[in-house]
Design a protein around this motif. Structure first.
Motif, PDB file in Angstrom:
ATOM      1  N   LEU B 137       0.843  -1.203   0.000  1.00 53.61           N
ATOM      2  CA  LEU B 137       0.000   0.000   0.000  1.00 53.61           C
ATOM      3  C   LEU B 137       0.874   1.247   0.000  1.00 53.61           C
ATOM      4  O   LEU B 137       1.085   1.848   1.048  1.00 53.61           O
ATOM      5  CB  LEU B 137      -0.892   0.019   1.237  1.00 53.61           C
ATOM      6  N   PRO B 138       1.417   1.638  -1.141  1.00 46.59           N
ATOM      7  CA  PRO B 138       2.261   2.828  -1.174  1.00 46.59           C
ATOM      8  C   PRO B 138       1.475   4.069  -0.759  1.00 46.59           C
ATOM      9  O   PRO B 138       0.241   4.073  -0.804  1.00 46.59           O
ATOM     10  CB  PRO B 138       2.704   2.925  -2.630  1.00 46.59           C
ATOM     11  N   PHE B 140       0.688   6.899  -1.939  1.00 48.16           N
ATOM     12  CA  PHE B 140      -0.300   7.567  -2.781  1.00 48.16           C
ATOM     13  C   PHE B 140      -1.582   6.756  -2.905  1.00 48.16           C
ATOM     14  O   PHE B 140      -2.581   7.248  -3.420  1.00 48.16           O
ATOM     15  CB  PHE B 140       0.270   7.896  -4.164  1.00 48.16           C
ATOM     16  N   VAL B 141      -1.549   5.478  -2.466  1.00 48.91           N
ATOM     17  CA  VAL B 141      -2.790   4.702  -2.389  1.00 48.91           C
ATOM     18  C   VAL B 141      -3.398   4.864  -1.000  1.00 48.91           C
ATOM     19  O   VAL B 141      -4.584   5.127  -0.836  1.00 48.91           O
ATOM     20  CB  VAL B 141      -2.519   3.204  -2.664  1.00 48.91           C
ATOM     21  N   PRO B 144      -5.087   8.773  -0.026  1.00 49.96           N
ATOM     22  CA  PRO B 144      -6.469   9.043  -0.418  1.00 49.96           C
ATOM     23  C   PRO B 144      -7.461   8.113   0.282  1.00 49.96           C
ATOM     24  O   PRO B 144      -8.553   8.544   0.652  1.00 49.96           O
ATOM     25  CB  PRO B 144      -6.470   8.786  -1.929  1.00 49.96           C
ATOM     26  N   GLY B 240       9.097  10.202  -0.419  1.00 47.68           N
ATOM     27  CA  GLY B 240       7.679   9.938  -0.206  1.00 47.68           C
ATOM     28  C   GLY B 240       6.926  11.151   0.295  1.00 47.68           C
ATOM     29  O   GLY B 240       5.754  11.334   0.001  1.00 47.68           O
ATOM     30  N   VAL B 243       4.949  13.265  -2.196  1.00 49.76           N
ATOM     31  CA  VAL B 243       3.611  12.843  -2.591  1.00 49.76           C
ATOM     32  C   VAL B 243       2.615  13.091  -1.450  1.00 49.76           C
ATOM     33  O   VAL B 243       1.487  13.529  -1.678  1.00 49.76           O
ATOM     34  CB  VAL B 243       3.652  11.373  -3.049  1.00 49.76           C
ATOM     35  N   ILE B 247      -0.860  15.239  -1.452  1.00 48.06           N
ATOM     36  CA  ILE B 247      -2.179  14.698  -1.116  1.00 48.06           C
ATOM     37  C   ILE B 247      -2.862  15.538  -0.040  1.00 48.06           C
ATOM     38  O   ILE B 247      -4.041  15.859  -0.144  1.00 48.06           O
ATOM     39  CB  ILE B 247      -2.057  13.247  -0.605  1.00 48.06           C
TER      40      ILE B 247
END
Lengths: 292, 300
Positions: B137-138, B140-141, B144, B240, B243, B247
């Motif tokens: 589950l990086p 950016f997943v 959000p 990281g 990103v 978000i």
């Protein structure tokens, strides 16, 4: 063959999931109506039988977009990992078979590269060379390259940064393999350096290379999605799971129930990564290799 | 150790050189736009931002400015120096990064030790499954998804922004969890092996409680792979955070980095890259030192 030597059940399940994912991504878009890829007035539709994942902000079918994005994500993952495999294997072989001085210097370089923000350099690199390649492509009339120059650069550059782990593993194995008696025998018989590397050492590395290929693919897919999420990777009209997630994240708001735009691309990416990691783990256990 | 210290400036010069030439040799300057500027104005602009003259002179003068600690002016945010922008945004990024680092280490060590101390049980299997899920589950997943659940459906936490502890919670968790899982796996594997060693058997034979054996004796040895992972980890956290800042709309250095690429804002871009690299190298040095302290067997 003992049971420990066989691929575990979870490994087999992961391989099956990957096969299905690959098939769906390749064949799926051909089965949906052609109008699904066109904008329609039906925007942000909830999932229904006509549109199983709903529609996006332009009324395009999300399932179709996820499948098409999957093509790009998987393509980048496979090609990028293949390039990293090539570089890493070559680097590791040379480091492991040269003397201690060269070996030390080469592995020190890998250590340094491990701890610099490589993705940040790659971002700069992609943007520096993309326009250049595009200019060159249109100058020579290579039309296919003009549209996908960014994709080509992306694959190349991700391959360039993901080889470090592979190099470490290959080098470690080479160090032990070159002390084996059959290699010594070959050396005594007067077989040349490169022939020993390619004929005697490389084939014995095949197993471990395959394992780390399985683990390199998800890393490349994550990197690609990272870049595309920031809008610096795959560009419209092409899309990947990363850029779909970015679109989904941009359309989060409490008023519209567009949760599907995040959830479904996330599920596609998660399933693929999970399956790849599980397969890699299962293969690693199978050949009895230790993780680094 | 001294040799390692001496290699720092060399690496730094390489970083600066590569960044500079990648930026300067890419087609299109910072002042190219839809409308062509009059030649005289463009010339003046280039002179103001020291972008005129042969590329080698530009490079040496840039190095000279860097030695004086001057990261030059941003070409996009006119009249603001890169030093100024970084002075405002870097503390934000560092707060986020350090919080995430602490979370990743705490959760990672706890989960790894938890799993390794229960070999062959359902608890170990469950913990390993959680780790595999979290690695896949990086940020950016995860980001959000967390917003969707905790900020929008449940409305417990703010969607984004910066300044309050509540606004720090989701972003730092998002950044930390995948790496917590990596640490947990590293620790689990190495602790499983350590627990089979002789000194652990001796400790058990002395009648020490399992808790003391695992956390006092075995963990001290098994932690080494985790310590050497800290270097790559900070590099990943710093990348990281770009990103995560996007978000959660956090005004950190990451957002400026992305924009500087899009705007061809060369010196801002170079400044961020250089400062990130310096930070990482210093941190790596610290990690090296602590590694040597922890494991007296290593001599170099």
């Amino acid at each position: 063959m003992s049971s420990a030597r066989r691929l575990s059940a979870s490994g087999k399940a992961a391989a099956l999931v990957l096969a299905i994912m690959g098939l769906v991504v390749i064949v799926g878009p051909l089965l949906l109506p052609g109008s699904y890829s066109l904008p329609s007035p039906l925007t942000y539709a909830a999932p229904s039988t006509a549109h199983p994942c709903g529609t996006d902000l332009n009324g395009r079918d999300l399932l179709l977009r996820i499948m098409e994005g999957g093509r790009i994500s998987l393509l980048v993952g496979l090609c990028g990992a293949a390039i990293s495999l090539f570089i890493g294997t070559a680097y590791g072989l040379v480091a492991g078979s040269s003397g201690a001085g060269t070996d030390n210097a080469m592995m020190r370089a890998v250590d340094i590269l491990y701890s610099v923000p490589r993705l940040i350099f790659i971002l700069v690199f992609i943007n520096a060379f993309n326009e250049r390649l595009q200019l060159a492509a249109s100058h020579h009339g290579w039309d296919w390259l003009v549209g996908s120059s960014r994709l080509v650069i992306l694959i190349l550059s991700l391959g360039i940064i993901e080889w470090l782990t592979m190099a470490r593993i290959v080098r470690g194995q080479t160090l032990t393999l070159r002390e084996r008696s059959y290699v010594a025998a070959a050396r005594v018989l007067g077989v040349g350096y490169w022939t020993i590397l390619l004929r005697h050492i490389l084939p014995n590395l095949a197993g471990i290379i395959l394992v780390y290929l399985t683990l390199a693919i998800p890393s490349v897919i994550i990197d690609e999605a990272f870049l595309s999420f920031l809008g610096l990777g795959v560009q419209a009209p092409q899309s990947s799971w990363g850029s779909l997630l970015a679109e989904g994240a941009a359309s989060i708001n409490p008023l519209k129930g567009a949760w599907g735009l995040i959830l479904f691309p996330a599920l596609a990416l998660l399933t693929t990564l999970l399956a790849l990691y599980s397969l890699g783990d299962a293969m690693r256990r199978k050949i009895g290799a230790k993780g680094d | 150790m001294l040799r390692r210290l001496a290699s720092l400036p060399v690496v730094l010069v390489c970083v600066v050189t590569i960044t500079f030439f990648l930026i300067r040799l890419s087609p299109g300057g910072p002042f190219d736009s839809e409308r062509k500027l009059p030649a005289a104005i463009e010339k003046q602009l280039l002179a103001k931002y020291k972008l005129d003259g042969p590329i080698v002179t530009q490079y040496t003068s840039y190095l000279k400015d860097l030695l004086h600690g001057d990261l030059r002016l941003s070409t996009k945010y006119r009249n603001r120096s890169v030093n100024e922008i970084l002075a405002q945004t870097l503390p934000v990024t560092l707060t986020l990064g350090v919080t995430a680092l602490l979370i990743a280490i705490t959760i990672g060590i706890w989960l790894g030790a938890f799993a390794a101390a229960r070999p062959g049980t359902l608890a170990e299997f469950g913990a390993l499954a959680v780790m595999l899920l979290a690695i896949s589950l990086p940020s950016f997943v995860l980001g959000p998804l967390l917003i969707l659940i905790f900020s929008i459906k449940l409305a417990w936490l703010p969607v984004g922004g910066w300044g309050t502890p509540a606004q720090l919670l989701l972003p730092s968790l998002t950044l930390a969890l995948p790496y917590a899982a990596v640490i947990a796996r590293l620790l689990h594997d190495s602790l499983r092996e350590t627990l089979l060693e002789d000194f652990v058997r001796t400790a058990r034979a002395k009648g020490l409680s399992e808790r003391v054996v695992v956390y006092r004796h075995a963990l001290r040895v098994a932690i080494l792979p985790v310590v050497s992972y800290l270097g790559p980890l900070t590099a990943n956290l710093l990348t990281g955070s770009i990103v995560v800042e996007t978000i959660f709309h956090i005004p950190g250095a990451g957002g400026f980095f992305v924009n500087s690429i899009l705007n061809r804002d060369g010196f801002l871009l170079g400044g961020v890259v250089i400062v990130y690299c310096v930070l990482l190298m210093l941190f790596n040095l610290l990690v090296d030192l602590s590694y040597r302290f922890l494991d007296r067997r290593i001599r170099a």
